[in-house]
Design a protein around this motif. Structure first.
Motif, PDB file in Angstrom:
ATOM      1  N   UNK A 156      52.460  45.608  43.551  1.00  0.00           N
ATOM      2  CA  UNK A 156      51.250  44.777  43.585  1.00  0.00           C
ATOM      3  C   UNK A 156      50.259  45.229  42.519  1.00  0.00           C
ATOM      4  N   UNK A 157      50.072  46.537  42.385  1.00  0.00           N
ATOM      5  CA  UNK A 157      49.137  47.041  41.379  1.00  0.00           C
ATOM      6  C   UNK A 157      49.605  46.695  39.970  1.00  0.00           C
ATOM      7  N   UNK A 158      50.911  46.759  39.743  1.00  0.00           N
ATOM      8  CA  UNK A 158      51.441  46.378  38.427  1.00  0.00           C
ATOM      9  C   UNK A 158      51.215  44.890  38.178  1.00  0.00           C
ATOM     10  N   UNK A 159      51.412  44.060  39.203  1.00  0.00           N
ATOM     11  CA  UNK A 159      51.170  42.626  39.054  1.00  0.00           C
ATOM     12  C   UNK A 159      49.711  42.356  38.688  1.00  0.00           C
ATOM     13  N   UNK A 160      48.789  43.017  39.393  1.00  0.00           N
ATOM     14  CA  UNK A 160      47.372  42.813  39.100  1.00  0.00           C
ATOM     15  C   UNK A 160      47.017  43.315  37.705  1.00  0.00           C
ATOM     16  N   UNK A 161      47.629  44.425  37.317  1.00  0.00           N
ATOM     17  CA  UNK A 161      47.385  44.942  35.971  1.00  0.00           C
ATOM     18  C   UNK A 161      47.871  43.954  34.920  1.00  0.00           C
ATOM     19  N   UNK A 162      49.012  43.341  35.190  1.00  0.00           N
ATOM     20  CA  UNK A 162      49.537  42.332  34.262  1.00  0.00           C
ATOM     21  C   UNK A 162      48.578  41.144  34.162  1.00  0.00           C
ATOM     22  N   UNK A 163      48.110  40.667  35.313  1.00  0.00           N
ATOM     23  CA  UNK A 163      47.192  39.526  35.303  1.00  0.00           C
ATOM     24  C   UNK A 163      45.898  39.860  34.566  1.00  0.00           C
ATOM     25  N   UNK A 164      45.406  41.074  34.780  1.00  0.00           N
ATOM     26  CA  UNK A 164      44.155  41.473  34.135  1.00  0.00           C
ATOM     27  C   UNK A 164      44.321  41.608  32.632  1.00  0.00           C
ATOM     28  N   UNK A 165      45.505  42.049  32.213  1.00  0.00           N
ATOM     29  CA  UNK A 165      45.713  42.315  30.792  1.00  0.00           C
ATOM     30  C   UNK A 165      46.041  41.053  30.001  1.00  0.00           C
ATOM     31  N   UNK A 166      46.865  40.181  30.560  1.00  0.00           N
ATOM     32  CA  UNK A 166      47.377  39.058  29.787  1.00  0.00           C
ATOM     33  C   UNK A 166      46.753  37.717  30.154  1.00  0.00           C
ATOM     34  N   UNK A 167      45.917  37.675  31.180  1.00  0.00           N
ATOM     35  CA  UNK A 167      45.243  36.422  31.538  1.00  0.00           C
ATOM     36  C   UNK A 167      43.756  36.712  31.713  1.00  0.00           C
ATOM     37  N   UNK A 168      43.125  37.114  30.633  1.00  0.00           N
ATOM     38  CA  UNK A 168      41.759  37.638  30.709  1.00  0.00           C
ATOM     39  C   UNK A 168      40.805  36.617  31.311  1.00  0.00           C
ATOM     40  N   UNK A 169      40.744  35.422  30.738  1.00  0.00           N
ATOM     41  CA  UNK A 169      39.832  34.398  31.240  1.00  0.00           C
ATOM     42  C   UNK A 169      40.552  33.246  31.923  1.00  0.00           C
ATOM     43  N   UNK A 170      41.854  33.231  31.793  1.00  0.00           N
ATOM     44  CA  UNK A 170      42.606  32.093  32.312  1.00  0.00           C
ATOM     45  C   UNK A 170      42.753  32.139  33.822  1.00  0.00           C
ATOM     46  N   UNK A 171      42.975  33.331  34.367  1.00  0.00           N
ATOM     47  CA  UNK A 171      43.204  33.492  35.804  1.00  0.00           C
ATOM     48  C   UNK A 171      42.077  34.323  36.385  1.00  0.00           C
ATOM     49  N   UNK A 172      41.426  33.777  37.387  1.00  0.00           N
ATOM     50  CA  UNK A 172      40.372  34.501  38.095  1.00  0.00           C
ATOM     51  C   UNK A 172      40.733  34.511  39.567  1.00  0.00           C
ATOM     52  N   UNK A 173      41.110  35.672  40.037  1.00  0.00           N
ATOM     53  CA  UNK A 173      41.554  35.803  41.421  1.00  0.00           C
ATOM     54  C   UNK A 173      40.458  36.478  42.230  1.00  0.00           C
ATOM     55  N   UNK A 174      40.184  35.935  43.392  1.00  0.00           N
ATOM     56  CA  UNK A 174      39.150  36.461  44.262  1.00  0.00           C
ATOM     57  C   UNK A 174      39.781  37.214  45.427  1.00  0.00           C
ATOM     58  N   UNK A 175      38.931  37.965  46.120  1.00  0.00           N
ATOM     59  CA  UNK A 175      39.421  38.727  47.274  1.00  0.00           C
ATOM     60  C   UNK A 175      39.966  37.792  48.346  1.00  0.00           C
ATOM     61  N   UNK A 176      39.355  36.610  48.460  1.00  0.00           N
ATOM     62  CA  UNK A 176      39.849  35.639  49.440  1.00  0.00           C
ATOM     63  C   UNK A 176      41.276  35.224  49.116  1.00  0.00           C
ATOM     64  N   UNK A 177      41.567  35.039  47.826  1.00  0.00           N
ATOM     65  CA  UNK A 177      42.921  34.650  47.432  1.00  0.00           C
ATOM     66  C   UNK A 177      43.927  35.744  47.780  1.00  0.00           C
ATOM     67  N   UNK A 178      43.540  36.995  47.523  1.00  0.00           N
ATOM     68  CA  UNK A 178      44.432  38.111  47.858  1.00  0.00           C
ATOM     69  C   UNK A 178      44.662  38.169  49.364  1.00  0.00           C
ATOM     70  N   UNK A 179      43.597  37.973  50.132  1.00  0.00           N
ATOM     71  CA  UNK A 179      43.729  38.018  51.592  1.00  0.00           C
ATOM     72  C   UNK A 179      44.660  36.920  52.093  1.00  0.00           C
ATOM     73  N   UNK A 180      44.522  35.732  51.534  1.00  0.00           N
ATOM     74  CA  UNK A 180      45.373  34.617  51.970  1.00  0.00           C
ATOM     75  C   UNK A 180      46.829  34.885  51.607  1.00  0.00           C
ATOM     76  N   UNK A 181      47.075  35.397  50.408  1.00  0.00           N
ATOM     77  CA  UNK A 181      48.458  35.696  50.023  1.00  0.00           C
ATOM     78  C   UNK A 181      49.050  36.781  50.915  1.00  0.00           C
ATOM     79  N   UNK A 182      48.245  37.788  51.253  1.00  0.00           N
ATOM     80  CA  UNK A 182      48.729  38.819  52.177  1.00  0.00           C
ATOM     81  C   UNK A 182      49.080  38.213  53.530  1.00  0.00           C
ATOM     82  N   UNK A 183      48.205  37.347  54.016  1.00  0.00           N
ATOM     83  CA  UNK A 183      48.444  36.725  55.318  1.00  0.00           C
ATOM     84  C   UNK A 183      49.686  35.839  55.284  1.00  0.00           C
TER      85      UNK A 183
END
Length: 804
Positions: free
Chosen positions: A360-387
């Protein structure tokens, strides 16, 4: 009120200042400690800034819960004992290998008893016994010669009795005990050398064979030979087999008879009997059982036996209904219970939790590095995906348990258990995430994560993991930009087809050449198709719940909001008809532009429908709703006009929240003006400014923002301004419309209104072309028909004949 204090004179006891907030005192006390200034505090703060340790800890705790759920097994108690009659079929809930203890023990016993008994063979026994015999007889003869032997019988017996003083020495040199009778007999025969010679020669004959004590007690009847190990110093360690019949039992006197009859004839029968008895008393075993060596070799033989392992397949029938429970079957059941209760699962779960956390941390690192402004993920989104991930895994676990208990045990002889697995609606997870979260990068990373978890959960079934991965991506793609609810069902059909194709390919590669493989392939393909259909049904069931709980605005919700019979739109067409028409036009423009650049056209269109709902509060202050020649702004100051214009954003947000339009729509209402300058009233304020009046800054006449944060909001901003400007043209020619589109777009770009969204220059070029195409379609020129053809209806004085 502070306890123990009375209010001062003139103070009201109800004032807020007379109360203490103890939580603030606690915070002040924490600040006074200065934990953040200590070394540990600085380290923790640095780690939080660099590695987000609190988020990582939360992710790890979630992964621990998920891992324990994956490895958890529903226990089915087996109330059986050996000899009971099974009341129902018992199948294995898992595949595993176990050691067949019964067969293994049989092989170990066979190997153990195949090892011959080890005897130590001492070749020096005869030499030692004969030397002792010679020395003892020689010593006694010497003592005999030194003794005066009277001829009188009575005195002779006294002398014999006195000679018994040498008996202990004789026994010591001889090495064995001698009875008084035998010693007295030897005295009477003067320790005759002939007796000595006869005994030695017979001992030599006896020791030519192997002598052991009670060999039948230690040598199994099935062994024909034993292993002799020479322990003489010259042949130490030499081993050789000894036939069992060559071994004489020391406890069997018949094995030791005197030979050399010629020498024995010189003695009487009683003397011969005494010689035989004396010779037998001198015999000691030349073969001694080596228990330690035998046990060691037998243990080595047991250890060398490879345990017999048997493979129990999942859903394999262990006990048939009506059969008698056998020991081996109980051993299999005990093994299943041991596996379930194995404490190693804690280590496995912890290891998997660490693995998933790192993933999961590697996935988030990838998103942060290669989708700087394109993808904005919120804590709510993470919570929903976990659920959703936890829900899919838990639901699949229960589904597998029910199908195993209810169907696989009954129909396992006809239907392969794998078909129930492929029919599981696991693609519902990617469908739900695809409906709730529009970023494709997040969806496929979630699908990969979920597929790995599912593959591990079903005994590391990589075929199922790969089908879940490809089918999940197809499911998420199917629900992207769905226009109607039927699109979700069509996505289920598409997912089913992809699942069926992947199952056909994978099982053909792995099962085609196996027995029953063709049958399993043919039955698993429709099961995979049904899995896609079931996934769509599950997704449709839970989407409304997730929408309401987490305030998501999915495409399905957008379809509901796009209905023009929505209360807000019906109210708008009555209170602000010009704004309503303007919103419809802007929606059409944004929808076309969004399709060109790959944004969400449905979100853009619906957002535009509601972006100006706040104007209903003061509809007459907006030009599209004003009657010709009547402008309320002529009677108020530009500052008041500015305030009324800005208020429609705030009013629109409040109305959107009241009607639960959803966060994307409300964000569009809030951002569709960005921080644009209200230039008309700003310039009017400058014109009315007195020379000694305060300075007027642009900031006072700008919308509060924020600037558009996503592409659909930026498109709404551009289309809103362009459509309003195009409406103001007296003659909307194609050239003028094109200039308006380009000029307004350039002005917004230069003003920095598009800086915080991920619109590229290429996207802006496509958007301009789409806007121009729509505007030209709306404002195309029409010819005026002649009066004879029904034209001239706008002429003054023209009447229309009444009908009927």
């Amino acid at each position: 009120m502070q306890r123990g204090k009375n209010p001062k004179k003139g103070e009201s006891p109800a004032k807020r200042v007379n109360y203490e907030d103890h939580s603030l005192k606690f915070l002040d006390w924490v600040d006074s400690i200065g934990l953040e200034k200590t070394f540990l505090g600085r380290v923790v703060q640095l780690m939080e800034e660099k590695f987000f340790i609190r988020r990582a800890a939360l992710i790890f705790l979630y992964c621990v819960l998920l891992s324990y759920t994956i490895f958890y097994q529903f226990d089915i108690p087996y109330n059986f004992n050996v000899g009971d009659v099974a009341k129902y079929d018992v199948t294995s809930p898992m595949g595993f290998e176990m050691t067949d203890e019964v067969t293994t023990e049989e092989k170990r016993l066979k190997a153990e008893y195949s090892v011959p008994i080890v005897y130590d063979y001492d070749t020096s026994v005869f030499e030692r016994v004969s030397v002792n015999l010679i020395h003892s007889f020689r010593t006694m003869r010497a003592y005999y010669r030194e003794t005066q032997w009277p001829k009188a019988h009575a005195q002779y017996r006294v002398a014999v009795k006195d000679f018994f003083q040498y008996k202990k020495q004789f026994e010591k040199e001889l090495g064995v005990g001698v009875s008084d009778f035998m010693f007295e007999w030897l005295i009477d025969l003067k320790f005759n050398p002939r007796i000595e010679a006869i005994v030695i020669r017979n001992l030599e004959n006896w020791y030519d064979r192997k002598v052991a004590e009670a060999p039948d007690r230690f040598i199994p009847a099935s062994q024909a030979t034993v292993l002799g190990r020479v322990v003489h110093k010259n042949n130490l360690g030499k081993e050789f087999p000894i036939p069992r019949e060559e071994i004489l039992d020391l406890q069997s006197p018949e094995n030791f008879e005197l030979e050399l009859k010629k020498d024995l004839n010189r003695f009487s029968e009683s003397d011969q009997a005494n010689i035989l008895y004396f010779a037998r008393s001198l015999v000691v075993p030349n073969m001694t059982l080596n228990k330690q060596e035998t046990a060691s070799r037998r243990q080595a033989a047991r250890d060398a036996v490879i345990p017999v392992t048997i493979t129990i397949k999942k859903n394999q029938n262990i006990i048939a209904q009506g059969s008698v429970v056998q020991p081996f079957q109980m051993a299999v059941i005990k093994q299943i219970e041991n596996i379930r209760a194995d404490k190693r699962k804690d280590i496995m779960s912890l290891s998997m939790a660490l693995m998933l956390s790192v993933a999961i941390l590697v996935f988030f690192s990838y998103l942060k590095r290669f989708t700087i402004n394109k993808v904005k993920i919120e804590f709510k989104d993470v919570s929903v995906m976990m659920l959703i991930a936890f829900g899919i895994i838990f639901f699949t676990k229960i589904y597998m348990f029910i199908t195993d208990a209810a169907f696989a045990s009954k129909l396992g002889h006809f239907l392969p258990p794998a078909i129930f697995l492929y029919a599981a609606p696991v693609a519902a997870g990617p469908m739900l995430v695809g409906l709730l979260i529009t970023y494709g990068e997040i969806v496929w990373l979630f699908t990969a994560f979920l597929s790995v978890c599912l593959g591990i959960m079903v005994d590391y079934n990589f075929a199922f993991m790969f089908v879940s991965l490809v089918g999940g991506i197809a499911a998420a793609r199917g629900v992207y930009n769905c226009k109607t609810r039927n699109d979700v069902y069509f996505a289920g059909v598409r997912t089913g087809l992809v699942n069926a194709a992947m199952i056909a390919f994978i099982l053909t590669m792995t099962k085609f050449d196996q027995e029953g493989g063709v049958k399993e392939i043919l039955l698993s393909i429709p099961a995979g198709f049904l899995g896609g259909i079931f996934s769509a049904l599950v997704a449709m069931m839970f989407v409304p719940l997730l929408e309401s709980v987490f305030s998501y605005t999915t495409d399905v919700k957008l379809l509901e909001l796009s209905n023009l019979n929505h209360p807000l739109l019906k109210e708008m067409i009555v209170k602000a008809p010009g704004t309503y028409h303007h919103s419809m036009m802007v929606g059409s423009m944004v929808e076309a532009a969004a399709e060109e650049i790959g944004a969400n056209p449905l979100l853009g269109k619906v957002m535009c429908y509601y972006h100006d709902i706040g104007k209903m509060e003061h509809a007459n202050y907006f030009i599209e709703n004003q009657k010709p020649g009547h402008n309320p702004h002529d009677h108020i100051s530009p500052f008041m006009s500015k305030t009324l214009l800005i208020a429609h954003v705030k009013d629109g947000v409040e109305m959107g929240m009241a009607y639960k339009l959803g966060k994307p729509i409300i964000d569009g209402v809030l951002q569709h003006h960005g921080t644009t300058l209200i230039s008309y009233f700003y310039n009017k304020a400058l014109d009315l400014k007195k020379e000694d009046g305060p300075e007027i800054g642009e900031e006072d006449f700008r919308y509060p923002g924020p600037k558009p944060q996503f592409r659909e909001a930026a498109l709404c901003m551009l289309a809103d301004s362009i459509e309003a400007a195009a409406r103001s043209l007296d003659e909307p020619t194609p050239a003028r419309l094109q200039n308006i589109v380009k000029n307004i777009t350039q002005r917004k770009f230069s003003d920095g209104q598009l800086d915080e969204c991920n619109l590229t220059l290429k996207d802006i070029s496509k958007v301009e072309a789409a806007f121009i195409r729509i505007l030209l379609g709306i404002y195309h020129q029409r010819i005026d028909y002649p009066r004879s053809a029904g034209g001239g209806l706008g002429d003054v004085g023209q009447t229309t004949p009444s009908q009927g």
